[in-house]
Design a protein around this motif. Structure first.
Motif, mmCIF file in Angstrom:
data_model
loop_
_atom_site.group_PDB
_atom_site.id
_atom_site.type_symbol
_atom_site.label_atom_id
_atom_site.label_comp_id
_atom_site.label_asym_id
_atom_site.label_seq_id
_atom_site.Cartn_x
_atom_site.Cartn_y
_atom_site.Cartn_z
ATOM 1 N N ASP A 39 0.835 -1.198 0.000
ATOM 2 C CA ASP A 39 0.000 0.000 0.000
ATOM 3 C C ASP A 39 0.868 1.246 0.000
ATOM 4 N N SER A 51 2.654 3.168 -9.224
ATOM 5 C CA SER A 51 2.168 1.823 -9.519
ATOM 6 C C SER A 51 2.405 0.904 -8.327
ATOM 7 N N THR A 52 1.363 0.135 -7.976
ATOM 8 C CA THR A 52 1.482 -0.859 -6.915
ATOM 9 C C THR A 52 0.507 -1.998 -7.180
ATOM 10 N N LYS A 53 0.780 -3.142 -6.582
ATOM 11 C CA LYS A 53 -0.127 -4.287 -6.686
ATOM 12 C C LYS A 53 -1.174 -4.239 -5.576
ATOM 13 N N LYS A 55 -3.050 -1.068 -2.656
ATOM 14 C CA LYS A 55 -3.941 0.099 -2.610
ATOM 15 C C LYS A 55 -3.151 1.403 -2.610
ATOM 16 N N ILE A 56 -3.724 2.410 -3.303
ATOM 17 C CA ILE A 56 -3.179 3.764 -3.278
ATOM 18 C C ILE A 56 -4.202 4.667 -2.591
ATOM 19 N N LEU A 68 -1.838 6.471 -12.497
ATOM 20 C CA LEU A 68 -1.936 5.587 -11.344
ATOM 21 C C LEU A 68 -2.319 4.202 -11.821
ATOM 22 N N CYS A 70 -3.113 0.416 -9.924
ATOM 23 C CA CYS A 70 -3.182 -0.255 -8.629
ATOM 24 C C CYS A 70 -4.360 -1.215 -8.578
ATOM 25 N N GLN A 71 -4.481 -1.915 -7.455
ATOM 26 C CA GLN A 71 -5.595 -2.836 -7.239
ATOM 27 C C GLN A 71 -6.837 -2.069 -6.795
ATOM 28 N N ALA A 73 -8.125 2.105 -5.015
ATOM 29 C CA ALA A 73 -7.661 3.453 -4.714
ATOM 30 C C ALA A 73 -8.745 4.266 -4.034
ATOM 31 N N VAL A 85 -7.489 1.024 -12.169
ATOM 32 C CA VAL A 85 -7.718 0.349 -10.890
ATOM 33 C C VAL A 85 -8.399 -0.982 -11.174
#
Length: 143
Positions: A39, A51-53, A55-56, A68, A70-71, A73, A85
């Motif tokens: 996160d 970018s992430t796998k 939550k943002i 953005l 992500c999974q 947000a 997302v």
């Protein structure tokens, strides 16, 4: 040279806790891309891809100029760019989003502001992101 002392193995281990939450604090400005596994909360300014796998969260004072990915947000601040997302995108009360959104689920509080297009077809999401980026490049070239 080699020791059979079992305590030496335990001494080399770190007892510091590990965290999968990344925080960009208020007053911090980052120029460049951020890629992480866990996160991330942004209360400062970021110019670039985030970018992430996981939550943002963009805090009320947070501002992102860039894409953005992500999974899930939660947006409370300002985002200018493409947002992709996988699950739920939630625009909270004072959120301001300028750009296209690609998501499976979209929720927006009445006072949030969103200027862009929203795509919610999961099969076409990857193609739509590529198409959206090419449109951004064309718009930038025309300006």
């Amino acid at each position: 040279m080699f020791s059979n002392n079992r305590n030496s193995k335990n001494d080399s281990k770190s007892i510091m806790p590990t965290s999968t939450v990344n925080i960009i604090g208020s007053g911090t400005s980052i120029q460049g891309d951020i890629v992480c596994e866990g996160d991330i909360r942004i209360d400062g300014q970021v110019n670039g891809l985030v970018s992430t796998k996981a939550k943002i969260v963009v805090g009320p004072e947070g501002e992102i100029t860039g894409d953005l990915v992500c999974q899930s947000a939660d947006i409370l601040g300002k985002v200018t760019g493409i947002i992709k997302v996988d699950e739920l995108l939630f625009l909270k009360a004072n959120a301001l989003v300028k750009g296209d959104v690609y998501t499976a689920h979209f929720e927006m509080e009445p006072t949030a502001k969103f200027n862009g297009r929203c795509y919610m077809e999961p099969g076409d999401m990857a193609d739509s992101v590529k198409h959206g980026k090419s449109q951004l490049k064309e718009a930038a070239e025309e300006a």
